[in-house]
Design a protein around this motif. Sequence first.
Motif, mmCIF file in Angstrom:
data_model
loop_
_atom_site.group_PDB
_atom_site.id
_atom_site.type_symbol
_atom_site.label_atom_id
_atom_site.label_comp_id
_atom_site.label_asym_id
_atom_site.label_seq_id
_atom_site.Cartn_x
_atom_site.Cartn_y
_atom_site.Cartn_z
ATOM 1 N N LEU A 202 0.896 -1.255 0.141
ATOM 2 C CA LEU A 202 -0.093 0.115 -0.014
ATOM 3 C C LEU A 202 0.715 1.461 0.005
ATOM 4 C CD1 LEU A 202 -2.614 -1.071 2.773
ATOM 5 C CD2 LEU A 202 -2.693 -1.507 0.375
ATOM 6 N N LEU A 203 0.566 2.060 -0.856
ATOM 7 C CA LEU A 203 1.122 3.530 -0.904
ATOM 8 C C LEU A 203 0.415 4.331 0.010
ATOM 9 C CD1 LEU A 203 3.264 5.459 -1.745
ATOM 10 C CD2 LEU A 203 1.710 6.040 -3.648
ATOM 11 N N GLN A 204 1.116 4.864 1.236
ATOM 12 C CA GLN A 204 0.432 5.709 1.955
ATOM 13 C C GLN A 204 0.826 7.064 2.206
ATOM 14 O OE1 GLN A 204 0.578 3.122 5.258
ATOM 15 N NE2 GLN A 204 -1.380 2.215 5.062
ATOM 16 N N TYR A 205 0.273 8.059 2.473
ATOM 17 C CA TYR A 205 0.373 9.663 2.569
ATOM 18 C C TYR A 205 -0.067 9.989 3.629
ATOM 19 C CZ TYR A 205 0.161 14.509 1.429
ATOM 20 O OH TYR A 205 0.356 15.823 1.574
ATOM 21 N N ARG A 206 0.871 11.045 4.592
ATOM 22 C CA ARG A 206 0.418 11.792 5.574
ATOM 23 C C ARG A 206 0.742 13.171 5.395
ATOM 24 N NH1 ARG A 206 3.561 10.455 10.780
ATOM 25 N NH2 ARG A 206 5.289 11.539 9.730
ATOM 26 N N VAL A 214 -2.599 7.522 5.510
ATOM 27 C CA VAL A 214 -3.967 7.122 4.614
ATOM 28 C C VAL A 214 -3.479 6.517 3.207
ATOM 29 C CG1 VAL A 214 -5.412 8.917 5.380
ATOM 30 C CG2 VAL A 214 -4.367 9.300 3.418
ATOM 31 N N THR A 215 -4.303 5.517 2.739
ATOM 32 C CA THR A 215 -3.762 4.721 1.679
ATOM 33 C C THR A 215 -4.119 5.442 0.404
ATOM 34 O OG1 THR A 215 -3.677 2.703 2.968
ATOM 35 C CG2 THR A 215 -4.060 2.440 0.484
ATOM 36 N N LEU A 216 -3.232 5.764 -0.520
ATOM 37 C CA LEU A 216 -3.468 6.326 -1.893
ATOM 38 C C LEU A 216 -3.747 5.131 -2.961
ATOM 39 C CD1 LEU A 216 -1.008 9.052 -1.711
ATOM 40 C CD2 LEU A 216 -3.272 9.163 -0.919
ATOM 41 N N LYS A 217 -2.905 4.049 -2.883
ATOM 42 C CA LYS A 217 -2.861 3.220 -3.974
ATOM 43 C C LYS A 217 -2.339 1.679 -3.300
ATOM 44 C CE LYS A 217 -1.637 6.166 -7.934
ATOM 45 N NZ LYS A 217 -0.466 6.364 -9.146
ATOM 46 N N LYS A 218 -2.904 0.842 -4.289
ATOM 47 C CA LYS A 218 -2.327 -0.588 -3.746
ATOM 48 C C LYS A 218 -1.531 -0.935 -5.142
ATOM 49 C CE LYS A 218 -6.579 -1.930 -1.598
ATOM 50 N NZ LYS A 218 -7.879 -2.996 -1.595
ATOM 51 N N ILE A 219 -0.311 -1.424 -4.916
ATOM 52 C CA ILE A 219 0.818 -1.655 -5.923
ATOM 53 C C ILE A 219 1.235 -3.182 -5.773
ATOM 54 C CG2 ILE A 219 2.773 -0.797 -7.030
ATOM 55 C CD1 ILE A 219 0.582 1.392 -7.026
ATOM 56 N N LYS A 220 1.770 -3.748 -6.701
ATOM 57 C CA LYS A 220 2.411 -5.238 -6.490
ATOM 58 C C LYS A 220 3.534 -4.778 -7.021
ATOM 59 C CE LYS A 220 -1.097 -8.762 -7.313
ATOM 60 N NZ LYS A 220 -1.327 -9.792 -8.027
ATOM 61 N N THR A 221 4.359 -5.406 -6.204
ATOM 62 C CA THR A 221 5.929 -5.446 -6.407
ATOM 63 C C THR A 221 6.327 -6.229 -7.702
ATOM 64 O OG1 THR A 221 6.127 -7.554 -5.035
ATOM 65 C CG2 THR A 221 6.524 -5.257 -3.983
ATOM 66 N N THR A 229 5.101 3.794 -8.301
ATOM 67 C CA THR A 229 4.126 4.435 -8.844
ATOM 68 C C THR A 229 4.418 5.981 -8.866
ATOM 69 O OG1 THR A 229 1.622 4.604 -8.671
ATOM 70 C CG2 THR A 229 2.683 4.696 -6.659
ATOM 71 N N THR A 230 3.287 6.671 -9.417
ATOM 72 C CA THR A 230 3.372 8.098 -9.556
ATOM 73 C C THR A 230 2.027 8.433 -8.820
ATOM 74 O OG1 THR A 230 2.466 8.125 -11.901
ATOM 75 C CG2 THR A 230 4.948 8.282 -11.708
ATOM 76 N N VAL A 231 2.174 9.776 -8.324
ATOM 77 C CA VAL A 231 1.060 10.469 -7.582
ATOM 78 C C VAL A 231 1.199 12.177 -8.103
ATOM 79 C CG1 VAL A 231 0.769 9.038 -5.825
ATOM 80 C CG2 VAL A 231 2.404 10.997 -5.304
ATOM 81 N N LYS A 232 0.162 12.761 -7.976
ATOM 82 C CA LYS A 232 0.192 14.222 -8.076
ATOM 83 C C LYS A 232 0.724 14.788 -6.588
ATOM 84 C CE LYS A 232 -0.936 14.478 -12.390
ATOM 85 N NZ LYS A 232 0.019 15.107 -13.325
ATOM 86 N N ALA A 233 1.433 15.880 -6.629
ATOM 87 C CA ALA A 233 1.923 16.466 -5.346
ATOM 88 C C ALA A 233 0.986 17.596 -5.059
ATOM 89 C CB ALA A 233 3.431 17.122 -5.523
ATOM 90 N N THR A 234 0.206 17.544 -3.893
ATOM 91 C CA THR A 234 -0.476 18.363 -3.508
ATOM 92 C C THR A 234 -0.183 19.150 -2.212
ATOM 93 O OG1 THR A 234 -1.838 16.683 -1.832
ATOM 94 C CG2 THR A 234 -2.423 16.760 -4.114
ATOM 95 N N ALA A 235 0.385 18.681 -1.474
ATOM 96 C CA ALA A 235 0.973 19.492 -0.081
ATOM 97 C C ALA A 235 2.041 18.886 0.454
ATOM 98 C CB ALA A 235 -0.366 19.673 0.872
ATOM 99 N N ASP A 236 2.818 19.642 1.331
ATOM 100 C CA ASP A 236 4.021 18.985 2.047
ATOM 101 C C ASP A 236 3.330 17.767 2.839
ATOM 102 O OD1 ASP A 236 5.325 21.173 1.126
ATOM 103 O OD2 ASP A 236 5.491 22.149 3.202
ATOM 104 N N GLY A 237 4.109 16.599 2.680
ATOM 105 C CA GLY A 237 3.632 15.478 3.221
ATOM 106 C C GLY A 237 4.729 14.138 3.270
ATOM 107 N N ALA A 238 4.446 13.354 3.907
ATOM 108 C CA ALA A 238 5.246 12.056 3.811
ATOM 109 C C ALA A 238 4.628 10.940 3.062
ATOM 110 C CB ALA A 238 5.733 11.508 5.258
ATOM 111 N N TYR A 239 5.303 10.169 2.427
ATOM 112 C CA TYR A 239 5.175 8.785 1.652
ATOM 113 C C TYR A 239 5.581 7.784 2.287
ATOM 114 C CZ TYR A 239 2.924 12.406 -1.695
ATOM 115 O OH TYR A 239 2.167 13.199 -2.347
ATOM 116 N N ARG A 240 4.978 6.577 2.217
ATOM 117 C CA ARG A 240 5.682 5.587 2.550
ATOM 118 C C ARG A 240 4.913 4.140 2.016
ATOM 119 N NH1 ARG A 240 3.658 3.932 8.922
ATOM 120 N NH2 ARG A 240 1.510 3.303 8.465
ATOM 121 N N TYR A 241 5.341 2.863 1.992
ATOM 122 C CA TYR A 241 4.884 1.859 1.401
ATOM 123 C C TYR A 241 4.498 1.073 2.676
ATOM 124 C CZ TYR A 241 5.410 2.790 -3.538
ATOM 125 O OH TYR A 241 5.081 2.963 -4.866
ATOM 126 N N ASP A 242 3.426 0.099 2.984
ATOM 127 C CA ASP A 242 3.061 -0.662 3.968
ATOM 128 C C ASP A 242 2.633 -2.008 3.342
ATOM 129 O OD1 ASP A 242 2.507 -0.754 6.947
ATOM 130 O OD2 ASP A 242 0.696 -1.628 5.799
#
Length: 262
Positions: A202-206, A214-221, A229-242
């Motif tokens: 899960l790609l997650q963003y805070r 919160v989960t943004l996308k489900k990705i397979k390795t 994966t790619t996402v649109k930048a909206t605001a300062d924050g942190a990304y992680r995979y779970d």
Amino acid sequence: MRRRVTAVAATAAAFSAALAAAVFAVPAAGADQNSDTGLWNFDVNRDRDHTVGIDAARKRGFSVFATFTDPSGVRSVSFELRHGEDPAKADGLMVGRAHCVKLNETTSHCDALLTADPNVNLRSNSLAGLWYATAVVVDGDGNVTRKDGPYLAYLKRNTYMSQTVATPQPVKKGKSLTVKAQMTVASWDKHKNVPLAGHQVLLQYRKGTTGPFVTLKKIKTDLNGWATTTVKATADGAYRYDFAGTSLTQAAAGSADFVDVR
């Protein structure tokens, strides 16, 4: 007669020897079976799910314990973990003699230390997952009772998520970010960590620096264990995979990468 055994090999040739060494844990034909012996508070690794995570080449000690009661008292207890519900067909075995603390004349709390070792008794990835537990109890009168389940343990391969990397940085609001991280898993076969391919993460963003992810996308390795994966930048924050884990592998979350959006 009782012999102390902390771990026994589970590979083909060694397994036969292990069964012979562990025979003390199995009542002989005609041995007394005391139905008055009780067991409760069974626990593995002091973990709510009775789960033990094990590295690729490093042994791991873990506890198995329970509380026992018998009208004549409890003389000794041994715990047996086996891979396979049928003892006659089990392909993995660990046995440990417990240390018992007497709570009163009829009740004892018994704790054993077992050792899982990819170099000795976990030499195959096929041994990951569900193991069955049995307690062998000798009461104060010398009667032997096997307490067979439903007592379960889960021996899992440890997984690892690399540091999440989001690029480019800094990034303009509305522009695309590429977010990637690599998953690896302990291989008991190869005694090293290998890519974990084809698993969902899960790609997650805070947003900002506090609050829940919160989960943004489900990705397979991919074949090399990378989640990209790619996402649109909206605001300062942190990304992680779970990674939620499976019945054979432990869960893991990667370290987050904070992104400055301008």
